[in-house]
Enzyme design. Structure first.
Site, PDB file in Angstrom:
ATOM      1  N   SER A 100      55.619  47.877  33.288  1.00  0.00           N
ATOM      2  CA  SER A 100      55.317  48.080  34.018  1.00  0.00           C
ATOM      3  C   SER A 100      56.709  48.123  35.018  1.00  0.00           C
ATOM      4  O   SER A 100      57.721  48.987  34.576  1.00  0.00           O
ATOM      5  CB  SER A 100      54.634  47.350  34.448  1.00  0.00           C
ATOM      6  OG  SER A 100      53.731  47.744  35.812  1.00  0.00           O
ATOM      7  N   ASP A 150      45.639  56.019  34.125  1.00  0.00           N
ATOM      8  CA  ASP A 150      46.828  54.529  34.570  1.00  0.00           C
ATOM      9  C   ASP A 150      47.221  55.219  36.034  1.00  0.00           C
ATOM     10  O   ASP A 150      46.956  55.538  36.449  1.00  0.00           O
ATOM     11  CB  ASP A 150      48.350  54.575  34.001  1.00  0.00           C
ATOM     12  CG  ASP A 150      48.760  54.044  34.208  1.00  0.00           C
ATOM     13  OD1 ASP A 150      48.642  53.093  35.592  1.00  0.00           O
ATOM     14  OD2 ASP A 150      49.590  53.311  33.312  1.00  0.00           O
ATOM     15  N   HIS A 181      46.544  51.241  32.778  1.00  0.00           N
ATOM     16  CA  HIS A 181      47.994  50.642  32.960  1.00  0.00           C
ATOM     17  C   HIS A 181      48.155  49.057  31.799  1.00  0.00           C
ATOM     18  O   HIS A 181      48.811  49.095  32.149  1.00  0.00           O
ATOM     19  CB  HIS A 181      48.153  50.105  34.417  1.00  0.00           C
ATOM     20  CG  HIS A 181      49.605  49.913  35.254  1.00  0.00           C
ATOM     21  ND1 HIS A 181      50.290  51.116  34.797  1.00  0.00           N
ATOM     22  CD2 HIS A 181      50.478  48.548  35.362  1.00  0.00           C
ATOM     23  CE1 HIS A 181      51.511  50.529  35.360  1.00  0.00           C
ATOM     24  NE2 HIS A 181      51.533  48.945  35.721  1.00  0.00           N
TER      25      HIS A 181
END
Ligand code: MLT
Length: 200
Positions: A100, A150, A181
């Site tokens: 991320s 996501d 995610h």
């Protein structure tokens, strides 16, 4: 930068970069799962968003503060250089593993600093900068793990990132997972299979 360093035996160094709200402790287990014999350099992001560590500031979710991104990317690149001198590891054998926000700063290293990484495993990354003068990425291997649902990174983000990296010479493989995610075990196993094939 606040960090953990652990010596390995095979000459490679995994640069571990956590997601928003994480710390340098988060990805140690993941790094060892990918390559138990590599050095580990796990870093904590220097920016705090309401107490949550990050690698660079954002203006809103998914909207990056570009000035800070460039500043923090150089800061991280300089830190890896210093660490390679202090801990005596090969600067040309650094493989980033980021999730991320950590994947986004790893992508930013590739976009802005030539020879900053030998390879990268990017879990749920975005395009870090659409206006970058991307350097040559010949001989750089990149694996992207993306989620079909996501909310943070729509699929076009992963596809565009793949195209931009490939256009500058990188070898890129993208793997899609029917998730959002989050980072799942099948995704980690797929990253490991790719890594093992490259660094056999
Ligand atoms: C970012 O700001 O880097 C992305 O929005 C991902 C995240 O939430 O960290």
């Amino acid at each position: 930068m606040q960090h953990i360093f652990e010596h390995g035996t095979n000459g490679r160094t995994l640069l571990l970069l956590h997601g928003t709200g994480g710390t340098e402790k988060d990805l140690i287990g993941l790094g060892k799962e990918i390559d138990a014999n590599a050095n580990i350099l796990s870093v904590r992001g220097n920016v705090s968003e309401n107490g949550m560590p990050r690698f660079f500031r954002r203006i809103a979710e998914g909207v990056f503060d570009m000035e800070d991104l460039l500043f923090r990317t150089k800061e991280l690149n300089d830190f890896v250089q210093q660490a390679s001198e202090e801990y005596k590891f090969d600067r040309n054998q650094v493989i980033a593993i980021g999730y991320s926000n950590g994947a986004n700063i790893a992508g930013s290293l590739l976009f802005h600093h030539e020879n900053s990484l030998r390879a990268a495993i990017l879990h749920h990354p975005m395009v870090p900068n659409r206006d970058a003068q991307i350097p040559s990425l010949n001989n750089v291997d990149v694996w992207i793990g993306a989620g079909t649902n996501d909310f943070m990174c729509p699929s076009q983000e992963s596809e565009q990132l793949e195209q931009m990296l490939q256009a500058h010479g990188a070898n890129v493989e993208t793997a899609w997972f029917n998730h959002g995610h989050q980072l799942t075990m099948p995704e980690v196993q797929a990253a490991k299979a790719w890594y093992t094939a490259i660094f056999k």
